[in-house]
Scaffold this motif. Structure first.
Motif: not given
Length: 258
Positions: A38-56
């Motif tokens: 839900p934090t990513a969803e909230l932030l994406s209302r105001f910013y271009r949110v980029i997320r990624f999976d760490h290696r492994g």
């Protein structure tokens, strides 16, 4: 789903949501991008949110064992920003992700517009007050959700957000990768170089964090020039999720400093 190429050729899964200034989210130890929930969803209302999976973790490749240090994981984060076409971004790191974010700001200062550090530290410190409680560390190593939940989240939040809680604690990862993430986080030591961070820095830390006690945040505030510390009353180690008011504080900090 997109894939960036890490410096050693490992594929790193990443996604982008929302519009506006880029904001890179760096997850904690052995936690996939889905754990931001839900934090990513909230932030994406105001910013271009980029997320990624760490290696492994999650959908990213494993890579070599010697690439599992917080400083080299920061090189992975830089590769994701490049693949996303973001010359620079606001960077928000939680726990081990905050350790990785520190190195990104130190080694790639041109890529970090502002730095947000939640529930993290600059590394080992001899003061016992900075050390995790023994029972809390045992719970983290053991991985039992029933023991971990109260260390991270408010009980009411867990009851209201079962899917987000499950996603946070059940990231796809092998025992091999989890062990290397734990070691990378444990061996982090950036204290001597934190003074070189030029990005405006917001430190968010829960007053009830038993895994990374509050004195760690006080030390970060002392070492990072012109940083701002917000003590989150009653917050545990997962304050980035169960305290949504932090999103407003982040927005205010970014607006005031950029």
């Amino acid at each position: 789903m997109n894939f960036a190429e890490a410096p050693d050729g490992t594929g790193l899964a990443w996604t982008s949501e929302g519009e506006g200034e880029p904001l890179l989210l760096i997850a904690g130890q052995a936690t996939a991008m889905d754990g931001w929930g839900p934090t990513a969803e909230l932030l994406s209302r105001f910013y271009r949110v980029i997320r990624f999976d760490h290696r492994g973790i999650g959908r990213s490749g494993r890579g070599d064992a010697d690439r599992y240090t917080t400083r080299l994981l920061a090189e992975d984060a830089a590769a994701v920003l490049s693949a996303a076409g973001a010359d620079n971004a606001h960077v928000y790191g939680h726990s081990m992700g905050g350790r990785v974010g520190q190195w990104l700001a130190i080694d790639h200062p041109e890529t970090v517009r502002t730095l947000i550090l939640a529930a993290t530290s600059g590394g080992k410190w001899p003061d016992p007050a900075t050390q995790p409680e023994r029972a809390a560390l045992e719970a983290l190593v053991g991985g039992d959700m029933s023991r971990l939940e109260p260390l991270f989240f408010d009980a009411d939040w867990v009851r209201r957000n079962p899917k987000a809680t499950h996603a946070f604690f059940n990231s796809p990862a092998s025992a091999w990768a989890k062990a290397r993430h734990f070691r990378a986080s444990r061996d982090h030591d950036a204290w001597s170089e934190l003074g070189s961070i030029k990005a405006p820095t917001l430190i968010l830390h829960g007053t009830d964090d038993r895994l990374t006690p509050l004195p760690n945040a006080l030390l970060l505030r002392r070492h990072i020039p012109r940083s701002v510390l917000v003590r989150v009353a009653g917050g545990g180690h997962g304050l980035h999720l169960d305290h949504p008011e932090t999103v407003d504080w982040i927005r205010q900090f970014i607006a005031r400093t950029t």
